[in-house]
Scaffold this motif. Sequence first.
Motif, mmCIF file in Angstrom:
data_model
loop_
_atom_site.group_PDB
_atom_site.id
_atom_site.type_symbol
_atom_site.label_atom_id
_atom_site.label_comp_id
_atom_site.label_asym_id
_atom_site.label_seq_id
_atom_site.Cartn_x
_atom_site.Cartn_y
_atom_site.Cartn_z
ATOM 1 N N LEU A 16 4.674 -3.455 12.286
ATOM 2 C CA LEU A 16 3.323 -3.592 12.830
ATOM 3 C C LEU A 16 2.855 -2.348 13.582
ATOM 4 O O LEU A 16 1.667 -2.217 13.884
ATOM 5 C CB LEU A 16 3.256 -4.809 13.750
ATOM 6 N N ALA A 17 3.760 -1.437 13.873
ATOM 7 C CA ALA A 17 3.415 -0.247 14.653
ATOM 8 C C ALA A 17 2.569 0.747 13.873
ATOM 9 O O ALA A 17 1.903 1.592 14.469
ATOM 10 C CB ALA A 17 4.689 0.441 15.151
ATOM 11 N N ARG A 22 -0.403 -2.266 8.912
ATOM 12 C CA ARG A 22 -1.262 -3.342 9.420
ATOM 13 C C ARG A 22 -2.436 -3.579 8.471
ATOM 14 O O ARG A 22 -2.821 -4.722 8.214
ATOM 15 C CB ARG A 22 -1.758 -3.019 10.832
ATOM 16 N N ALA A 23 -3.004 -2.493 7.943
ATOM 17 C CA ALA A 23 -4.110 -2.633 6.984
ATOM 18 C C ALA A 23 -3.632 -3.316 5.708
ATOM 19 O O ALA A 23 -4.344 -4.155 5.143
ATOM 20 C CB ALA A 23 -4.705 -1.262 6.681
ATOM 21 N N HIS A 52 6.209 2.016 2.576
ATOM 22 C CA HIS A 52 5.573 1.109 3.539
ATOM 23 C C HIS A 52 5.827 -0.343 3.140
ATOM 24 O O HIS A 52 6.152 -1.185 3.983
ATOM 25 C CB HIS A 52 4.064 1.374 3.604
ATOM 26 N N ILE A 53 5.678 -0.623 1.870
ATOM 27 C CA ILE A 53 5.858 -1.991 1.371
ATOM 28 C C ILE A 53 7.297 -2.454 1.580
ATOM 29 O O ILE A 53 7.537 -3.582 2.014
ATOM 30 C CB ILE A 53 5.431 -2.085 -0.110
ATOM 31 N N CYS A 73 2.641 -8.931 -4.424
ATOM 32 C CA CYS A 73 3.020 -9.056 -3.014
ATOM 33 C C CYS A 73 2.207 -10.163 -2.360
ATOM 34 O O CYS A 73 1.001 -10.273 -2.567
ATOM 35 C CB CYS A 73 2.783 -7.736 -2.285
ATOM 36 N N HIS A 74 2.887 -10.972 -1.553
ATOM 37 C CA HIS A 74 2.272 -12.080 -0.821
ATOM 38 C C HIS A 74 2.576 -11.900 0.656
ATOM 39 O O HIS A 74 3.677 -11.476 1.023
ATOM 40 C CB HIS A 74 2.852 -13.432 -1.257
ATOM 41 N N LEU A 75 1.645 -12.248 1.502
ATOM 42 C CA LEU A 75 1.856 -12.198 2.948
ATOM 43 C C LEU A 75 2.729 -13.365 3.386
ATOM 44 O O LEU A 75 2.544 -14.492 2.934
ATOM 45 C CB LEU A 75 0.509 -12.272 3.678
#
Length: 125
Positions: A16-17, A22-23, A52-53, A73-75
């Motif tokens: 999250l940093a 975050r985007a 990043h992923i 990709c799923h959140l």
Amino acid sequence: MVKHLAAQLDYVFQALADPTRRAMLGNLAKQALSVGELAAPFDMSLAAASKHIKLLERAGLIERTVQGRTHLCHLNAMPMHAGMEWIRHYEQFWTSRLDALAALLHAEDTANTQSARQKPRRRDK
């Protein structure tokens, strides 16, 4: 068990940093996206976006499914809950400090108002 939870929390905060990650999470909150779609809005190579992923996956914030040649990709927002709980633990500390500051400022305003009322006014001739 506690060490595992601490390490997972470290991964979540590390993920999250970064504003790009975050985007990416914000985009995934709207819908599942392929790796290419997830990388598209950013001015970076697919290899950089993939790093990043992978960091988001290590934190457990993204789950990837493979459909043929497409990686979707799923959140997974659940790991953020541990971060919220950690922050919420310190909320009491800041709430009491902010309440004390508010009381101090209110007392100062009251004293200034009373002082201004008690001063005799000077009359010009």
